[in-house]
Enzyme design. Sequence first.
Site, PDB file in Angstrom:
ATOM      1  N   CYS A 289      21.255 -13.219 -21.311  1.00 55.44           N
ATOM      2  CA  CYS A 289      22.031 -14.481 -21.297  1.00 55.44           C
ATOM      3  C   CYS A 289      21.169 -15.503 -20.570  1.00 55.44           C
ATOM      4  CB  CYS A 289      23.338 -14.303 -20.524  1.00 55.44           C
ATOM      5  SG  CYS A 289      24.514 -13.215 -21.289  1.00 55.44           S
ATOM      6  N   ALA A 290      20.116 -15.939 -21.194  1.00 55.04           N
ATOM      7  CA  ALA A 290      19.031 -16.571 -20.440  1.00 55.04           C
ATOM      8  C   ALA A 290      19.190 -18.074 -20.193  1.00 55.04           C
ATOM      9  CB  ALA A 290      17.701 -16.312 -21.140  1.00 55.04           C
ATOM     10  N   GLY A 291      20.009 -18.758 -21.035  1.00 58.49           N
ATOM     11  CA  GLY A 291      20.036 -20.212 -20.946  1.00 58.49           C
ATOM     12  C   GLY A 291      20.665 -20.718 -19.655  1.00 58.49           C
ATOM     13  N   PRO A 292      20.140 -21.754 -19.027  1.00 54.68           N
ATOM     14  CA  PRO A 292      19.011 -22.585 -19.458  1.00 54.68           C
ATOM     15  C   PRO A 292      17.637 -22.066 -19.037  1.00 54.68           C
ATOM     16  CG  PRO A 292      20.055 -23.564 -17.541  1.00 54.68           C
ATOM     17  CD  PRO A 292      20.848 -22.329 -17.875  1.00 54.68           C
ATOM     18  N   GLY A 294      16.613 -20.517 -15.770  1.00 52.61           N
ATOM     19  CA  GLY A 294      16.164 -20.454 -14.369  1.00 52.61           C
ATOM     20  C   GLY A 294      15.725 -19.045 -13.987  1.00 52.61           C
ATOM     21  N   LYS A 295      16.609 -18.080 -14.186  1.00 50.47           N
ATOM     22  CA  LYS A 295      16.262 -16.706 -13.774  1.00 50.47           C
ATOM     23  C   LYS A 295      15.191 -16.147 -14.695  1.00 50.47           C
ATOM     24  CE  LYS A 295      20.786 -16.012 -11.788  1.00 50.47           C
ATOM     25  NZ  LYS A 295      21.408 -17.185 -12.463  1.00 50.47           N
ATOM     26  N   ASP A 340      22.937 -13.353 -30.214  1.00 47.01           N
ATOM     27  CA  ASP A 340      24.200 -13.018 -29.567  1.00 47.01           C
ATOM     28  C   ASP A 340      24.042 -11.670 -28.855  1.00 47.01           C
ATOM     29  OD1 ASP A 340      26.754 -12.162 -28.943  1.00 47.01           O
ATOM     30  OD2 ASP A 340      27.648 -12.973 -30.777  1.00 47.01           O
ATOM     31  N   ASP A 357      23.434 -12.243 -16.978  1.00 49.88           N
ATOM     32  CA  ASP A 357      24.028 -13.237 -16.069  1.00 49.88           C
ATOM     33  C   ASP A 357      25.090 -13.923 -16.931  1.00 49.88           C
ATOM     34  OD1 ASP A 357      24.460 -15.129 -14.117  1.00 49.88           O
ATOM     35  OD2 ASP A 357      22.618 -16.241 -14.506  1.00 49.88           O
ATOM     36  N   CYS A 410      28.081 -16.281 -11.599  1.00 49.06           N
ATOM     37  CA  CYS A 410      28.141 -17.293 -10.531  1.00 49.06           C
ATOM     38  C   CYS A 410      29.604 -17.584 -10.249  1.00 49.06           C
ATOM     39  CB  CYS A 410      27.329 -18.543 -10.845  1.00 49.06           C
ATOM     40  SG  CYS A 410      27.930 -19.467 -12.229  1.00 49.06           S
TER      41      CYS A 410
HETATM   42  C1  LIG Z   1      25.592 -18.169 -16.567  1.00 48.48           C
HETATM   43  S1  LIG Z   1      24.667 -18.723 -17.925  1.00 48.48           S
HETATM   44  C2  LIG Z   1      23.113 -17.952 -17.639  1.00 48.48           C
HETATM   45  C3  LIG Z   1      22.267 -18.695 -16.626  1.00 48.48           C
HETATM   46  C4  LIG Z   1      20.819 -18.235 -16.673  1.00 48.48           C
HETATM   47  N1  LIG Z   1      20.691 -16.842 -16.385  1.00 48.48           N
HETATM   48  C5  LIG Z   1      19.953 -19.012 -15.706  1.00 48.48           C
HETATM   49  O1  LIG Z   1      19.649 -18.522 -14.620  1.00 48.48           O
HETATM   50  O2  LIG Z   1      19.531 -20.121 -16.059  1.00 48.48           O
HETATM   51  C6  LIG Z   1      25.302 -17.786 -19.241  1.00 48.48           C
HETATM   52  C7  LIG Z   1      24.611 -18.049 -20.555  1.00 48.48           C
HETATM   53  O3  LIG Z   1      25.096 -17.103 -21.498  1.00 48.48           O
HETATM   54  C8  LIG Z   1      25.137 -17.724 -22.763  1.00 48.48           C
HETATM   55  N2  LIG Z   1      26.000 -16.917 -23.656  1.00 48.48           N
HETATM   56  C9  LIG Z   1      27.304 -17.049 -23.900  1.00 48.48           C
HETATM   57  N3  LIG Z   1      27.719 -16.111 -24.770  1.00 48.48           N
HETATM   58  C10 LIG Z   1      26.641 -15.362 -25.076  1.00 48.48           C
HETATM   59  C11 LIG Z   1      26.423 -14.263 -25.925  1.00 48.48           C
HETATM   60  N4  LIG Z   1      27.403 -13.720 -26.643  1.00 48.48           N
HETATM   61  N5  LIG Z   1      25.188 -13.754 -26.004  1.00 48.48           N
HETATM   62  C12 LIG Z   1      24.174 -14.298 -25.294  1.00 48.48           C
HETATM   63  N6  LIG Z   1      24.311 -15.346 -24.470  1.00 48.48           N
HETATM   64  C13 LIG Z   1      25.549 -15.878 -24.367  1.00 48.48           C
HETATM   65  C14 LIG Z   1      25.647 -19.104 -22.451  1.00 48.48           C
HETATM   66  O4  LIG Z   1      25.334 -19.985 -23.522  1.00 48.48           O
HETATM   67  C15 LIG Z   1      24.912 -19.417 -21.164  1.00 48.48           C
HETATM   68  O5  LIG Z   1      23.710 -20.073 -21.435  1.00 48.48           O
END
Ligand SMILES: C[S@@+](CC[C@H](N)C(=O)[O-])C[C@H]1O[C@@H](n2cnc3c(N)ncnc32)[C@H](O)[C@@H]1O
Length: 477
Positions: A289-292, A294-295, A340, A357, A410
């Site tokens: 779940c990498a977006g945006p 940071g980690k 996904d 995350d 978070c």
């Molecule tokens: C809490 S954020 C992650 C923050 C990220 N780890 C960082 O440090 O920048 C959760 C992310 O999961 C993504 N997300 C939501 N549903 C998802 C899915 N089914 N599969 C993968 N990513 C998903 C969201 O779009 C969002 O970018």
Amino acid sequence: MSQQPRRRPSKPYRRPQKDPVRILAFEALRAVDERDAYANLVLPPLLRKAREGADFDARDAALATELVYGSLRRQGTYDAIIAQCVDRPLREVDPPVLDVLTLGAHQLLGTRIPTHAAVSASVELARVVLGDGRAKFVNAVLRKVAAHDLDGWLERVAPPYDEDPEEHLGIVHAHPRWVVSALWDALGGGRAGIEDLLEADNERPEVTLVARPGRSTAEELLVAAGEDSALPGRWSPYAVRLAEGGEPGALEPVREGRAGVQDEGSQLVALALANAPVEGTDRAWLDGCAGPGGKAALLAALAAQRGAALLASEKQPHRARLVARALDGNPGPYAVIAADGTRPAWRAGAFDRVLVDVPCTGLGALRRRPEARWRRRPEDLDGFAPLQRELLRQALEAVRVGGVVGYATCSPHPAETRAVVDDVLKGRGGAPVEVEWIDARPLMPGVPALGDGPDVQLWPHLHGTDAMYLALLRRTG
Ligand SMILES: C[S@@+](CC[C@H](N)C(=O)[O-])C[C@H]1O[C@@H](n2cnc3c(N)ncnc32)[C@H](O)[C@@H]1O
């Protein structure tokens, strides 16, 4: 001869005074209110545009920011106070009028702006953005608000602590009652701790930088920022804290992507996962779940130092593009995909380390998003629950036996943290998974007050970080 009635000489019309700071603050509040926009996204472009004009300096920008953030953060408390000063239910007050009143209430009760200046600036703003008629209403209401200071009002609008502790704390520290209740459940303990936490949510967080390992160092960032403008991080060897007003974008290592902006809690989570012992190979890492990004950027830099590769996966294509930007220039192998995480694009057991995350309510980052606490609803938890469980299940599928999964949020809400992990491990809604817990506390060396383990909950008032949660699990079968 009949006498003409004498007319009172009417006051000559005076144009309203346009105050760019308050007009900008009003525009930001309207955007947050009308378009469900986020203040931290709406405000910077408004400020940039204003600063391009001649008459808007850094002090104006600081005041506008304070007015917007302060008004939004304490909105529930100001609503309770304004409700005492209007002759109709608050929902019947037009939203733009309420925004002007909230800005005025914040100036009166939450800043050192003198009373007469706060009222007259708000009335002038109302004349500009609402018209003269409604400006009179604003004047009348704010004069009533000005009758007491904040403490005086809190005594009037909050129930005594002994009668209803959660409602009392909610009004005094400007959090919805259900959020107070959830945070208190997660934190435990008595009144002092929860009050410290709620107040920490009302403070603006420091801007923290991360020096991406192998690409920059904390020392380089300290030198670049200048001795008086930065301090080393509290816990992460890669962190540097900028003094108030510090501009990360002005620093070369940040501009070049060798460093970034990242809360120390997020750094600790990524470092703990990277340093958790795995048995056997350590070559393939996944951030599910990498977006945006940071980690992912920190993990990718650490992976590069060990000869490992990171796959950063994110469901939303536009957020996957942000991840790609964050990872650009990483010295080791990596790939970014839009996928996904509940329908994995990788084979089972392919990874040695996996981070999920997961999307969550964000109740651990309330200090960053002043409006979030009033927007969130308890029902949101039910919306996230199945997704969080499925993402963790798939993360445990993705890791090989002996490898490690980090489940992070978070949010400290127990329904998003331990309850998710417990459910997945017990096989609720899927097959039980064989894992052993890894104690995450020793993987955050020097960090105090990490509780009884094995999972870790960070707190703004104890650690100066967002309230990140981390569970570390080693796949055993
Ligand atoms: C809490 S954020 C992650 C923050 C990220 N780890 C960082 O440090 O920048 C959760 C992310 O999961 C993504 N997300 C939501 N549903 C998802 C899915 N089914 N599969 C993968 N990513 C998903 C969201 O779009 C969002 O970018």
